[in-house]
Design a protein around this motif. Sequence first.
Motif, PDB file in Angstrom:
ATOM      1  N   ASN A   1     -67.177  54.482  15.791  1.00 22.00           N
ATOM      2  CA  ASN A   1     -68.161  55.104  14.894  1.00 22.00           C
ATOM      3  C   ASN A   1     -68.643  54.218  13.753  1.00 22.00           C
ATOM      4  OD1 ASN A   1     -68.196  57.593  16.343  1.00 22.00           O
ATOM      5  ND2 ASN A   1     -66.175  57.991  15.461  1.00 22.00           N
ATOM      6  N   GLY A   2     -68.535  52.917  13.907  1.00 21.79           N
ATOM      7  CA  GLY A   2     -69.117  51.994  12.938  1.00 21.79           C
ATOM      8  C   GLY A   2     -68.345  51.872  11.638  1.00 21.79           C
ATOM      9  N   ILE A   3     -69.009  51.241  10.685  1.00 24.60           N
ATOM     10  CA  ILE A   3     -68.422  50.937   9.378  1.00 24.60           C
ATOM     11  C   ILE A   3     -69.201  51.690   8.315  1.00 24.60           C
ATOM     12  CG2 ILE A   3     -67.981  49.082   7.724  1.00 24.60           C
ATOM     13  CD1 ILE A   3     -68.045  47.172  10.239  1.00 24.60           C
ATOM     14  N   VAL A   4     -68.503  52.433   7.456  1.00 27.11           N
ATOM     15  CA  VAL A   4     -69.150  53.152   6.361  1.00 27.11           C
ATOM     16  C   VAL A   4     -69.055  52.288   5.108  1.00 27.11           C
ATOM     17  CG1 VAL A   4     -69.117  55.220   4.909  1.00 27.11           C
ATOM     18  CG2 VAL A   4     -68.657  55.401   7.370  1.00 27.11           C
ATOM     19  N   VAL A   5     -70.224  51.987   4.542  1.00 25.47           N
ATOM     20  CA  VAL A   5     -70.318  51.128   3.361  1.00 25.47           C
ATOM     21  C   VAL A   5     -70.686  51.999   2.167  1.00 25.47           C
ATOM     22  CG1 VAL A   5     -71.464  49.126   2.347  1.00 25.47           C
ATOM     23  CG2 VAL A   5     -71.033  49.197   4.823  1.00 25.47           C
ATOM     24  N   SER A   6     -69.858  51.937   1.095  1.00 26.99           N
ATOM     25  CA  SER A   6     -70.069  52.761  -0.100  1.00 26.99           C
ATOM     26  C   SER A   6     -70.103  51.883  -1.345  1.00 26.99           C
ATOM     27  CB  SER A   6     -68.933  53.764  -0.276  1.00 26.99           C
ATOM     28  OG  SER A   6     -68.794  54.558   0.869  1.00 26.99           O
ATOM     29  N   LYS A   7     -71.055  52.162  -2.205  1.00 28.48           N
ATOM     30  CA  LYS A   7     -71.191  51.419  -3.460  1.00 28.48           C
ATOM     31  C   LYS A   7     -70.013  51.713  -4.384  1.00 28.48           C
ATOM     32  CE  LYS A   7     -72.957  52.968  -7.186  1.00 28.48           C
ATOM     33  NZ  LYS A   7     -73.536  53.428  -8.388  1.00 28.48           N
ATOM     34  N   THR A   8     -69.485  50.655  -5.012  1.00 31.37           N
ATOM     35  CA  THR A   8     -68.496  50.853  -6.069  1.00 31.37           C
ATOM     36  C   THR A   8     -69.123  50.609  -7.442  1.00 31.37           C
ATOM     37  OG1 THR A   8     -67.662  48.602  -5.754  1.00 31.37           O
ATOM     38  CG2 THR A   8     -66.479  50.370  -4.643  1.00 31.37           C
ATOM     39  N   LYS A   9     -70.054  49.629  -7.523  1.00 37.48           N
ATOM     40  CA  LYS A   9     -70.793  49.401  -8.769  1.00 37.48           C
ATOM     41  C   LYS A   9     -71.950  48.443  -8.485  1.00 37.48           C
ATOM     42  CE  LYS A   9     -68.071  45.471 -10.454  1.00 37.48           C
ATOM     43  NZ  LYS A   9     -67.330  44.908 -11.571  1.00 37.48           N
ATOM     44  N   ILE A  10     -72.897  48.417  -9.412  1.00 37.49           N
ATOM     45  CA  ILE A  10     -73.989  47.452  -9.375  1.00 37.49           C
ATOM     46  C   ILE A  10     -73.918  46.672 -10.671  1.00 37.49           C
ATOM     47  CG2 ILE A  10     -76.486  47.121  -9.351  1.00 37.49           C
ATOM     48  CD1 ILE A  10     -76.695  49.724  -7.720  1.00 37.49           C
ATOM     49  N   GLU A  11     -73.903  45.355 -10.528  1.00 42.39           N
ATOM     50  CA  GLU A  11     -73.812  44.482 -11.702  1.00 42.39           C
ATOM     51  C   GLU A  11     -74.768  43.313 -11.503  1.00 42.39           C
ATOM     52  OE1 GLU A  11     -70.104  42.011 -12.815  1.00 42.39           O
ATOM     53  OE2 GLU A  11     -69.820  44.023 -13.670  1.00 42.39           O
ATOM     54  N   ASN A  12     -75.620  43.087 -12.495  1.00 42.47           N
ATOM     55  CA  ASN A  12     -76.661  42.067 -12.394  1.00 42.47           C
ATOM     56  C   ASN A  12     -77.508  42.363 -11.163  1.00 42.47           C
ATOM     57  OD1 ASN A  12     -75.713  40.784 -14.739  1.00 42.47           O
ATOM     58  ND2 ASN A  12     -74.177  39.703 -13.545  1.00 42.47           N
ATOM     59  N   ARG A  13     -77.615  41.451 -10.229  1.00 44.54           N
ATOM     60  CA  ARG A  13     -78.422  41.666  -9.014  1.00 44.54           C
ATOM     61  C   ARG A  13     -77.530  41.880  -7.794  1.00 44.54           C
ATOM     62  NH1 ARG A  13     -83.623  40.949  -9.360  1.00 44.54           N
ATOM     63  NH2 ARG A  13     -83.907  40.246  -7.216  1.00 44.54           N
ATOM     64  N   CYS A  14     -76.285  42.285  -8.030  1.00 46.46           N
ATOM     65  CA  CYS A  14     -75.320  42.425  -6.932  1.00 46.46           C
ATOM     66  C   CYS A  14     -74.764  43.845  -6.848  1.00 46.46           C
ATOM     67  CB  CYS A  14     -74.173  41.441  -7.105  1.00 46.46           C
ATOM     68  SG  CYS A  14     -74.698  39.713  -7.036  1.00 46.46           S
ATOM     69  N   LEU A  15     -74.599  44.306  -5.604  1.00 40.40           N
ATOM     70  CA  LEU A  15     -73.979  45.587  -5.332  1.00 40.40           C
ATOM     71  C   LEU A  15     -72.572  45.316  -4.805  1.00 40.40           C
ATOM     72  CD1 LEU A  15     -75.419  48.730  -3.846  1.00 40.40           C
ATOM     73  CD2 LEU A  15     -73.536  47.715  -2.598  1.00 40.40           C
TER      74      LEU A  15
ATOM     75  N   THR B   1     -60.555  54.174  12.693  1.00 38.99           N
ATOM     76  CA  THR B   1     -60.491  54.006  14.142  1.00 38.99           C
ATOM     77  C   THR B   1     -60.187  55.339  14.817  1.00 38.99           C
ATOM     78  OG1 THR B   1     -58.133  53.487  14.172  1.00 38.99           O
ATOM     79  CG2 THR B   1     -59.653  51.638  13.862  1.00 38.99           C
ATOM     80  N   ASN B   2     -60.426  55.382  16.110  1.00 38.92           N
ATOM     81  CA  ASN B   2     -60.168  56.604  16.879  1.00 38.92           C
ATOM     82  C   ASN B   2     -58.698  57.001  16.871  1.00 38.92           C
ATOM     83  OD1 ASN B   2     -62.877  56.870  17.522  1.00 38.92           O
ATOM     84  ND2 ASN B   2     -62.693  55.616  19.353  1.00 38.92           N
ATOM     85  N   ASP B   3     -57.787  56.048  16.598  1.00 39.27           N
ATOM     86  CA  ASP B   3     -56.364  56.388  16.533  1.00 39.27           C
ATOM     87  C   ASP B   3     -55.886  56.623  15.098  1.00 39.27           C
ATOM     88  OD1 ASP B   3     -56.291  53.784  15.599  1.00 39.27           O
ATOM     89  OD2 ASP B   3     -54.894  53.049  17.122  1.00 39.27           O
ATOM     90  N   GLY B   4     -56.823  56.752  14.140  1.00 40.96           N
ATOM     91  CA  GLY B   4     -56.472  57.157  12.788  1.00 40.96           C
ATOM     92  C   GLY B   4     -56.246  56.045  11.779  1.00 40.96           C
ATOM     93  N   GLN B   5     -56.305  54.789  12.177  1.00 39.51           N
ATOM     94  CA  GLN B   5     -56.151  53.706  11.198  1.00 39.51           C
ATOM     95  C   GLN B   5     -57.412  53.584  10.364  1.00 39.51           C
ATOM     96  OE1 GLN B   5     -55.292  50.112  13.382  1.00 39.51           O
ATOM     97  NE2 GLN B   5     -53.111  50.365  13.045  1.00 39.51           N
ATOM     98  N   LYS B   6     -57.222  53.255   9.082  1.00 39.64           N
ATOM     99  CA  LYS B   6     -58.350  52.984   8.200  1.00 39.64           C
ATOM    100  C   LYS B   6     -58.327  51.502   7.874  1.00 39.64           C
ATOM    101  CE  LYS B   6     -59.647  57.110   5.864  1.00 39.64           C
ATOM    102  NZ  LYS B   6     -59.965  57.753   4.634  1.00 39.64           N
TER     103      LYS B   6
END
Length: 157
Positions: free
Chosen positions: A120-134, A142-147
């Motif tokens: 099911n892919g990779i979920v990308v979440s913002k933690t902060k934005i600083e200057n011109r960088c996210l 994973t399907n077997d429960g690992q993060k």
Amino acid sequence: MKKPIFLLVVILIIGFTTSAQEMTCADFKIGQFYIPEDMANHTIVSDDGKSELKSKRDPATKKYIVLREKNTQIEWKNGIGNGNPEYEIIEWIDDCTYRLTYDSTKSELDEGKQWVNENNGIVVSKTKIENRCLYYTATMTTNDGQKISQDGIICKE
């Protein structure tokens, strides 16, 4: 009387220009970006505990260039036109969070990319934005429960 009004106008102009330059998640949806850091460290969390995983990365790769449109992106190593690009599909969850999968219609996927898509892919979440960088955290469950998670940075050119 003129000095206080002039001073107030100057302060207002500085305030408007400073706040106008703050970037938001919307600034990272379309455009050209780069990933400046070595992104090879991952954290794996499972029922057995937490562990660190370090992937091998080609030492010649200094940064990734990312061309992003609203729902797709292309990643190039060390500049546009160098080697084979990676084609990815972006599914926006909200303004600051999206799911990334590899696009099998544009290139053949190796075993690792197929595995990412199958989980099911990779979920990308913002933690902060600083200057011109996210700054973000990328997480795959994973399907077997690992993060598997990785912290990273993407910057606007």
